[in-house]
Write a protein that holds these residues in place. Sequence first.
Motif, short mmCIF file in Angstrom:
data_model
loop_
_atom_site.label_atom_id
_atom_site.label_comp_id
_atom_site.label_asym_id
_atom_site.label_seq_id
_atom_site.Cartn_x
_atom_site.Cartn_y
_atom_site.Cartn_z
N UNK A 113 3.15 7.65 3.70
CA UNK A 113 3.89 7.74 4.98
C UNK A 113 3.22 6.92 6.06
N UNK A 114 1.88 6.98 6.14
CA UNK A 114 1.14 6.22 7.16
C UNK A 114 1.32 4.72 6.95
N UNK A 128 0.83 -1.21 0.00
CA UNK A 128 0.00 0.00 0.00
C UNK A 128 0.86 1.26 0.00
N UNK A 129 1.95 1.21 0.80
CA UNK A 129 2.87 2.34 0.84
C UNK A 129 3.56 2.56 -0.50
N UNK A 163 10.70 5.58 4.86
CA UNK A 163 9.70 5.96 5.87
C UNK A 163 10.11 7.26 6.57
N UNK A 164 11.40 7.39 6.90
CA UNK A 164 11.88 8.61 7.55
C UNK A 164 11.76 9.82 6.64
N UNK A 165 12.07 9.61 5.35
CA UNK A 165 11.94 10.70 4.38
C UNK A 165 10.49 11.17 4.28
N UNK A 166 9.57 10.21 4.17
CA UNK A 166 8.15 10.56 4.07
C UNK A 166 7.65 11.20 5.36
N UNK A 226 4.09 -0.46 8.26
CA UNK A 226 4.90 -1.57 7.77
C UNK A 226 6.16 -1.74 8.61
N UNK A 227 6.83 -0.63 8.93
CA UNK A 227 8.08 -0.69 9.69
C UNK A 227 7.84 -1.26 11.09
#
Length: 881
Positions: free
Chosen positions: A367-368, A353-354, A391-394, A373-374
């Motif tokens: 991002x959500x 989905x991401x 994920x950190x970038x988003x 996921x993480x």
Amino acid sequence: MSVKRFLYTLGVLTFLTSCSTKRNSVVSRAYHNLTARYNGYYYSTLNIEEGVYKINKNNKDNFDKILPVFVYPTPDKAKATFAEFDKAIKKSSLCIQKHAIKDKSNNEIPSAGKWIDNNWINIGIAHFYKREFFSGLESFEYVARTYTKSKDKYTAMIWMIKANNEVGAVSSSEPIISLLKNEKKLPSKIKNELPAVEADYYMRRGQYTEAAAKLMEASRNTNIFNGVSKSQRARYSFIIAQMFEAQKENKRALQYYKRTIKLKPNYDMVFYSKIKMARLLDVKRNNSEKTKKDLLKMTREFKNNDYYDVIFYTLGEIEEKERNTDKALYYYKRSVQTSTVNISQKALSYLKLGEINFDLANYPPAEAYYDSAVVTLPKDHPDYNSIVARKKTLEALVSNIRIIKTEDSLQRFAKLSESERNALIDKLIANAEKEEERKMKEKDVMLSNNSLPGNLSVPGNITSDPAAAASFYFYNQNTISFGVADFQKKWGTRKLEDNWRRSNKAMVMETVNNNTDPKAGNTSGSNKGPKNSREFYEKNLPLTDSLLNTSTNRIIDAYYVMGSIYKEELNNTTKAEATFEELNQRFPKNKYLLNNYYVLYRMYSADKKTDKADYYKQKLLNEFPESEFALLIKNPNYAEELNAKMSEVEEFYATAYTAYTENNFSEAIQLSNKGIKKFGKNDYLPKFEFIKALSTGKVKGIDSMEVELKLLVINFPKSEVAPLANDILMSIKKQKNPDMFKPSEPGKIQTDTFGVNFDAEHFLIALVPDDPKIADAFKTSLNAFSTKYFSTKQFNMTSNLFNNEKQLVILKSFANADEVVAYYDYLLNDKDVFKSPLKRELFEIYPISAANLPFLFKTKNIKGYELFYNDNYKKFSGGRK
């Protein structure tokens, strides 16, 4: 009768004497072989079989990865079978002790006993399954080395290969495999087992073609008596299919998945064989409708209840291959919704989905999904680090999007007239009160008649009423199980810790304030909550010019960071161009205008949008003609010339620095002045000023140096040498005003600097990198250290962000400085705390008084506190960083 009794007794004694482990007679060997086989070896083998049965029963294969050839217990599950394997070790050890025949020198005679080597092998196998691989290897190697004439040495060698493979010493297995393959008199049992062992060896080396060939060879052995069982052949077939799939040989993979189903293994393997076949479907060459119908049919079968998430994920993959993005998103969402037990699958669905939302440039939902996921994704996922990075970038991008929306909303609210603002706030308060009343009514209904939801009794009378105890939620195992299942369905498996819903778990620091009275209540006399007052809604509104400027600056910074993330990290130049242009349109005189012009000029040039590129080129040349960007446009060789000039400056500075180090202070001053005049403004200018200030101090005295250093700090506050200049200025200040730095009287707290009170309450603080992996690991290690060495004390650990790069971890509390420094010294000498990845140099750790902590947190002056600590805590043992 007395003669018969004598003869009987004499016969028994003769038999027992002949059965001594010191006698190597026919009778002795027969006795010891018989008892070693049917006493020690037989029962230890039974214990091993019980343990292996438990391991196989509790094993849960991860079909998303290539299955291992053999089923061994994982480190966390190995303890469940310790009892069985410990019994096996004990029985075989006792058997060896009692029945190994020895010579006069008390050395075992290997050829005398037929079952002693088997007991040694059982000891090794038991250690192996306990994951004590090196202990197991010792037993296997002893058998292979000692019992050279026994065929059981080949069994020991097979287990040596398995043990070497498990400890990662795959290269040590190769010569043993070669020896066994070249042995002409190899027992048939070993011949049949060797191909599977070889396959395991090749798989661990990543040689899937060779591994598949060996598993095919093993599968061909269908002998009823000593062949491979049907279930094992099915496992081999599935692994072969997985390896072909990994090598993109999809046709051969499909062939072996079909073969797996024909062998009728357990339902899990049948199910995943069908799923794998569906995922390998070539949608360009084959019609996918039948496959989709079959999968949807599987969702209507109750036996697939725990597999709905896998089925919907597979449907999503098929739709994604066919570029039906909306349907793919629908099925991936259904996969997340129906996931109950398979946390890894839920993570993969969130990841899909991401990824899709990311590709569609829908960054907030992406991002959500990446965040979810993480949280649930296994750390051994091959792309784990890149997923965390994205994920950190988003997260950074979405954070700035929210800043813009929030500040814009607050500014619109603040621009309303007071009457309009109050009317809107009153409406919000009324809605909040209605919501509160609704929740209170629900609570009253739930607690009416002393009952909880579902007519469960309140635990007040549990002990006196067993029936009530059985109905109380947390005493009823069935309701607990349902609750756990429902929680896992929604949230997945979460570690029991604070802020478990967040992937970034920086905890909130408790504010240390000696003036706070914990008993103080609400003195206003109002029972209203904070959301029921106008002040609550007005506190963040930019109602003054100063607050409005601060809010506007936040918006400008957020726009600039957003544009930079789009350009540098997401490679989305379209979004970057739109963001920078929107920033310039909304705030024509923003502080990033020069940078924006140049970045837009470069991006439009790269995109071959000549008109736009020329527009920003002219804007830059007209509005900032003397800037470095303008010079770069005018002179394409400007950068090279600048680098050449920098090399010259560097050489000149080195000459001035050498003069200073050789105590040629007058020459150093002259060279510094010449460098400042010749090269003007550049990166070395503060360094020339620093050399000049130090040399001036040596020539003219400390007062002159102080003046020069103060000017340097004022003119170049962010330069590389500014901290050094500040340290020297502090030393000069201490030298000139010693009374200012004397320890304060007990009980007296200085508000403008750090104070000394060794008898007051103390804490231990640690500045740790703001990386959840490192910070959480450090807190866990610190907690383990405290429990191990200071178990009689009760500690409370909190943490908070200290700055953009560090977290401040606080361990409280200690009675005085002596107590905290003792703990500090033990901690710094403990090797278990500071081992990879928790390298000692990553952390700054200090004892600190409760009174000094608020001042440190406010000023962020960690270097100043380090100087203060080293100056004042010397009398304690250790006492230094």
